[in-house]
Design an enzyme around this catalytic site. Structure first.
Site, short mmCIF file in Angstrom:
data_model
loop_
_atom_site.label_atom_id
_atom_site.label_comp_id
_atom_site.label_asym_id
_atom_site.label_seq_id
_atom_site.Cartn_x
_atom_site.Cartn_y
_atom_site.Cartn_z
N ASP A 152 -130.21 -32.36 -14.88
CA ASP A 152 -131.42 -32.89 -14.26
C ASP A 152 -131.34 -34.40 -14.10
O ASP A 152 -131.33 -35.16 -15.07
CB ASP A 152 -132.63 -32.51 -15.13
CG ASP A 152 -133.92 -32.53 -14.34
OD1 ASP A 152 -133.99 -31.82 -13.32
OD2 ASP A 152 -134.84 -33.29 -14.73
N ASP A 182 -135.43 -29.75 -1.81
CA ASP A 182 -135.23 -28.62 -2.72
C ASP A 182 -135.80 -28.93 -4.10
O ASP A 182 -135.70 -30.05 -4.60
CB ASP A 182 -133.72 -28.37 -2.84
CG ASP A 182 -133.38 -27.21 -3.76
OD1 ASP A 182 -133.67 -26.06 -3.38
OD2 ASP A 182 -132.85 -27.46 -4.86
N GLU A 208 -140.34 -28.35 -1.32
CA GLU A 208 -140.37 -26.97 -1.79
C GLU A 208 -141.05 -26.94 -3.15
O GLU A 208 -140.47 -27.36 -4.15
CB GLU A 208 -138.94 -26.41 -1.87
CG GLU A 208 -138.93 -24.92 -2.05
CD GLU A 208 -138.28 -24.46 -3.33
OE1 GLU A 208 -138.10 -23.26 -3.49
OE2 GLU A 208 -137.97 -25.31 -4.19
N ASN A 270 -138.29 -16.26 2.64
CA ASN A 270 -137.28 -17.33 2.69
C ASN A 270 -136.00 -16.84 2.00
O ASN A 270 -135.93 -15.68 1.56
CB ASN A 270 -137.81 -18.65 2.12
CG ASN A 270 -137.85 -18.67 0.61
OD1 ASN A 270 -137.55 -17.68 -0.07
ND2 ASN A 270 -138.22 -19.81 0.05
C1 LM2 Z 1 -134.32 -23.96 -5.24
N1 LM2 Z 1 -135.48 -24.38 -4.97
O1 LM2 Z 1 -136.24 -25.03 -5.80
C2 LM2 Z 1 -133.54 -23.17 -4.28
O2 LM2 Z 1 -134.36 -22.70 -3.21
C3 LM2 Z 1 -132.88 -22.06 -5.02
O3 LM2 Z 1 -132.18 -21.24 -4.12
C4 LM2 Z 1 -131.96 -22.66 -6.09
O4 LM2 Z 1 -131.44 -21.66 -6.96
C5 LM2 Z 1 -132.71 -23.61 -7.00
N2 LM2 Z 1 -133.85 -24.23 -6.46
C6 LM2 Z 1 -131.77 -24.72 -7.46
O5 LM2 Z 1 -131.44 -25.54 -6.38
C7 LM2 Z 1 -130.23 -21.05 -6.54
C8 LM2 Z 1 -130.17 -19.63 -7.10
C9 LM2 Z 1 -129.84 -19.63 -8.57
C10 LM2 Z 1 -128.57 -20.42 -8.81
C11 LM2 Z 1 -128.86 -21.86 -8.36
C12 LM2 Z 1 -127.68 -22.80 -8.58
O6 LM2 Z 1 -131.42 -18.98 -6.87
O7 LM2 Z 1 -129.63 -18.27 -8.98
O8 LM2 Z 1 -128.23 -20.39 -10.17
O9 LM2 Z 1 -129.13 -21.84 -6.94
O10 LM2 Z 1 -126.55 -22.38 -7.88
C13 LM2 Z 1 -126.90 -19.98 -10.46
C14 LM2 Z 1 -126.89 -18.74 -11.35
C15 LM2 Z 1 -127.54 -19.06 -12.69
C16 LM2 Z 1 -126.77 -20.22 -13.38
C17 LM2 Z 1 -126.77 -21.41 -12.42
C18 LM2 Z 1 -125.96 -22.58 -12.99
O11 LM2 Z 1 -127.60 -17.70 -10.68
O12 LM2 Z 1 -127.46 -17.91 -13.55
O13 LM2 Z 1 -127.47 -20.58 -14.60
O14 LM2 Z 1 -126.20 -21.03 -11.15
O15 LM2 Z 1 -124.59 -22.21 -13.11
C19 LM2 Z 1 -126.65 -20.81 -15.75
CA CA Z 2 -136.20 -32.88 -12.60
#
Ligand code: LM2
Ligand code: CA
Length: 453
Positions: A152, A182, A208, A270
């Protein structure tokens, strides 16, 4: 299907989720510009982690414009080709955090231990995890701890704010017109304001913020910075179309507890909630066929918010799966089909309703509301347009006041006018402004003042 005779004032943008820059550019020239879409939201254009999942794009490694979408030159070419046909580009800007863990980015940059090309550990908040329970009562943790392990950024620090502003200014300098910020809920509104104050051009900004009504952080806290996503709209519209009654929609908008229309970015679904990620619920998507068309017709015809049309790909239940391994445009072949790109924005009802919105900006009210108490509705946009929607499994047959002057009109949803020839269905409005609406199950019509033949 046919191009409209004139596009009207652009009112609607489209998210071409995971489309490559050459595909976006070609879509601007062949479809979006001629049809009248205002802008495209593109996937994050900066360097991200490697991997095939779509969400790698939400793990920034650097602000170099190299991504799965293409390189910097391809990005710049897309922006200018779209601009040349009247279509703006909005960038999905991931500025709350950087990539989780360690590894390499798609442009070859390495990262580890909160160390990235332009950031070091003291540019981040101390590591703590956002717990599911924090959303209800701990705004501080939602904004200062890590969202799913993503480091963060200390968005309060002048150094970080300068890096973020440099990134956004670089995009503005190549012609980008707006930003989706985002994870805005995860940044204090004042930090976002500080970054935006450093931008050297006007731009469209929409934040968002997932606020479905029950959390510590409210969407309204972000109004000072620009537009905000209205997630209640997506949820309520989906619920109403799936299991409710369209008659309820008579008062849709602020009366349902939504933010003021002029602040709201609205959407049926979305890229997150259509696959059970952020803000999910019982959401209407391309999987719902005709029901999805009708929900979009309502969104686009009804005077509330700045609508975003979703353009997806089939993921067959694998909610992490990346996009199809084929470009959208291959010579003259369009890979928009059941198993690949969905191209919802091209569906006749959706593009047609977008054109209806473009031609009805002269009256921002819903008048002559009619419903059958169930799932048949109709309303006018003053004397500018008239729409009727039948979400029932039986036909609709009723004489209704359109508010429009007498004449024969051409239904936009079934094709509209193409160089003054009507390719859609004809709709006759009589001397008293009435029309006989005759629709089959799951059908709709939309006419407007410029669709008179
Ligand atoms: C958003 N909006 O606030 C985006 O619309 C959303 O699609 C993003 O999440 C999120 N915020 C962060 O930008 C996506 C997705 C997650 C994914 C993150 C990061 O929905 O599932 O997390 O992007 O790529 C993935 C894994 C999760 C893991 C993380 C870090 O699913 O299990 O957590 O990566 O490696 C350890
Ligand atoms: Ca923050």
């Amino acid at each position: 299907f046919a191009a409209p005779s004139s596009v009207g004032e652009p009112t609607t943008f489209v998210h071409l989720f995971e489309w490559s820059w050459p595909d976006v550019a070609k879509e601007c020239e062949t479809f979006l510009g001629p049809q009248g879409y205002a802008a495209v939201q593109v996937s994050p254009p900066n360097e991200h982690i490697t991997g095939s999942q779509w969400w790698t794009r939400y793990q920034p490694v650097s602000y170099q414009l190299t991504s799965r979408g293409g390189d910097r030159n391809a990005f710049i070419a897309m922006v200018s080709r779209c601009k040349a046909v009247g279509v703006d580009i909005y960038v999905d800007a991931v500025i709350n955090h950087m990539a989780h863990g360690s590894g390499k980015g798609v442009a070859g940059s390495t990262f580890a231990n909160k160390q990235y090309p332009i950031y070091s550990p003291n540019d981040f908040h101390q590591t703590c995890a956002i717990n599911p329970t924090d959303y209800g009562n701990n705004a501080w943790r939602v904004q200062n701890c890590e969202l799913v392990g993503l480091h963060d950024l200390d968005t309060d620090s002048p150094y970080v704010q300068t890096q973020l502003a440099n990134f956004l200014n670089d995009l503005l300098s190549v012609g980008v017109a707006g930003f989706r910020l985002d994870a805005s809920k995860h940044m204090p509104p004042s930090d976002i304001g500080d970054v935006l104050a450093k931008l050297n051009k006007e731009s469209v900004v929409f934040q968002e913020v997932i606020d479905q009504g029950s959390e510590a952080i409210k969407a309204s806290e972000y109004f000072q910075n620009g537009l905000v996503t209205e997630f209640k709209y997506s949820l309520k519209l989906s619920e109403t179309f799936k299991t409710g009654k369209l008659a309820w929609l008579k008062s849709f908008g602020e009366q349902w507890g939504f933010m003021p229309s002029y602040k709201a970015v609205v959407f049926t679904d979305n890229h997150d909630n259509q696959r059970g990620h952020g803000g999910a619920g019982s959401i209407v998507t391309f999987h719902d066929g005709k029901l999805y068309d009708l929900a979009n017709v309502f969104m686009l015809a009804f005077p509330y918010g700045y609508p975003k049309v979703m353009s997806s790909y089939e993921f067959n239940g694998d909610t992490d799966a990346g996009g199809p391994n084929v470009p959208v445009h291959q010579g003259n072949t369009l890979n928009c089909n059941a198993q690949q790109w969905q191209c919802e924005h091209r569906r006749p009802f959706i593009a047609g309703a977008m054109r209806f919105r473009n031609h009805t900006t002269g009256n921002w009210t819903a008048s002559n509301w009619w419903d059958n108490g169930n799932n048949q509705i109709a309303f006018s946009r003053g004397d500018q347009g008239f729409v009727a929607i039948n979400r029932e499994s039986s036909s609709m047959s009723v004489k209704l006041q359109t508010g429009m002057k007498p004449g024969t009109y051409c239904d936009e949803l079934s094709g509209g006018k193409n160089s003054n020839q009507c390719v859609g269905r004809s709709v006759v409005v009589d001397q008293d402004g009435n029309t006989q609406v005759s629709l089959g199950a799951m059908d709709a019509i939309a006419i407007h003042h410029d669709s008179i033949t």
